[in-house]
Design a protein around this motif. Structure first.
Motif, PDB file in Angstrom:
ATOM      1  N   ARG A   1      -2.287  -5.911   2.836  1.00  0.00           N
ATOM      2  CA  ARG A   1      -3.449  -5.131   2.415  1.00  0.00           C
ATOM      3  C   ARG A   1      -4.572  -6.029   1.885  1.00  0.00           C
ATOM      4  N   GLU A   2      -5.762  -5.432   1.845  1.00  0.00           N
ATOM      5  CA  GLU A   2      -6.894  -6.027   1.133  1.00  0.00           C
ATOM      6  C   GLU A   2      -6.574  -6.050  -0.357  1.00  0.00           C
TER       7      GLU A   2
ATOM      8  N   HIS B   1      -8.543  -8.247   6.500  1.00  0.00           N
ATOM      9  CA  HIS B   1      -9.607  -7.550   5.787  1.00  0.00           C
ATOM     10  C   HIS B   1     -10.659  -8.557   5.331  1.00  0.00           C
TER      11      HIS B   1
ATOM     12  N   MET C   1       2.626  -3.512   3.045  1.00  0.00           N
ATOM     13  CA  MET C   1       1.633  -3.558   1.973  1.00  0.00           C
ATOM     14  C   MET C   1       1.207  -4.984   1.621  1.00  0.00           C
TER      15      MET C   1
ATOM     16  N   SER D   1      -1.722  -4.402   7.611  1.00  0.00           N
ATOM     17  CA  SER D   1      -1.461  -3.628   6.399  1.00  0.00           C
ATOM     18  C   SER D   1      -1.091  -2.203   6.774  1.00  0.00           C
ATOM     19  N   ASP D   2      -0.566  -1.478   5.803  1.00  0.00           N
ATOM     20  CA  ASP D   2      -0.152  -0.094   6.049  1.00  0.00           C
ATOM     21  C   ASP D   2      -1.295   0.883   5.797  1.00  0.00           C
ATOM     22  N   THR D   3      -2.512   0.464   6.127  1.00  0.00           N
ATOM     23  CA  THR D   3      -3.676   1.341   6.056  1.00  0.00           C
ATOM     24  C   THR D   3      -4.060   1.774   7.468  1.00  0.00           C
TER      25      THR D   3
ATOM     26  N   TRP E   1      -7.288  -0.750  -1.222  1.00  0.00           N
ATOM     27  CA  TRP E   1      -6.139   0.043  -0.809  1.00  0.00           C
ATOM     28  C   TRP E   1      -6.548   1.453  -0.400  1.00  0.00           C
TER      29      TRP E   1
ATOM     30  N   ASN F   1      -8.177   4.364   1.985  1.00  0.00           N
ATOM     31  CA  ASN F   1      -7.821   4.517   3.398  1.00  0.00           C
ATOM     32  C   ASN F   1      -8.925   5.229   4.176  1.00  0.00           C
TER      33      ASN F   1
END
Length: 225
Positions: A88-89, A175, A85, A55-57, A24, A26
């Motif tokens: 995400r990884e 990811h 989210m 994702s939100d990265t 998570w 960034n």
């Protein structure tokens, strides 16, 4: 209803370059990472995407936007990116940003498996998550069960998209460990999963949005670069 999901691993980040765990966190793309995104965009430039997810990265969003910008430059209408989210990884908790070798020694060492590959070979991929959560002094790292509950939610978001039609193409920025986890769960024999997916590589799956997830995914190709 089957949609064709093009899973792209985000471009290289500074944490990738420094061999640090990055879930998570960034970390931004390196110049090589921007080139990875351009490479993926050129590989997918002839595809019209009905939807795009990431994702939100920052690393995922920049990769997604780069691919869609190339798509648009080639005459395609492009969708709005859904950043969430659930895509995400896995979350590494206390070990976020730490050197990979040191983190996996802390996780697997007490079990006689001092490296990531040793944990996988002796106990399976799911144990890498459970052992890391066990070693995390705060126990914030995701367990295998917690991880899959969230990732299953990502596919539920795609399935809930009422605008998708049978045969549509969907872009999904993913990811490294998530791609490996999906391959281990859904891929038939014959894929070399000792080879990590490259930054900017494309993995393709067919996703039947009306089936339960365990029966919904067919792997078409892996780690095309």
């Amino acid at each position: 209803m089957i949609v064709h999901v093009h899973l792209v691993r985000h471009g290289q980040t500074f944490f990738n370059r420094y061999n640090r765990l990055q879930g998570w966190s960034n970390s931004p793309l390196t110049q090589a990472g921007l080139d990875d995104a351009i490479h993926a965009g050129n590989a997918l430039k002839d595809i019209t995407f009905a939807a795009a997810y990431c994702s939100d990265t920052t690393r995922a969003q920049v990769t997604a936007q780069t691919i869609l910008d190339i798509n648009a430059a080639n005459g395609h209408d492009v969708p709005v990116i859904h950043a969430d989210m659930h895509f995400r990884e896995q979350f590494y908790g206390y070990f976020e940003g730490q050197d990979m070798g040191a983190a996996w020694l802390a996780a697997g060492g007490p079990h006689g498996a001092p490296t990531y590959h040793a944990i996988v070979e002796q106990f399976g991929l799911g144990a890498t998550r459970d052992f890391l959560k066990e070693a995390d002094p705060f126990h914030d790292a995701e367990s295998d069960e917690e991880y899959w509950r969230r990732v299953d939610g990502a596919f539920a978001l795609i399935a809930a998209n009422a605008d998708l039609r049978d045969g549509d193409d969907v872009l999904m920025i993913s990811h490294g460990n998530t791609l490996l986890s999906l391959m281990q769960r859904f891929a038939p024999a014959g894929y070399d999963l000792s080879e990590r997916p490259a930054n900017g590589s494309v993995t393709m799956i067919d996703f039947d949005t009306v089936k339960s997830l365990d029966d919904a995914i067919e792997v078409i190709s892996y780690n095309r670069r």
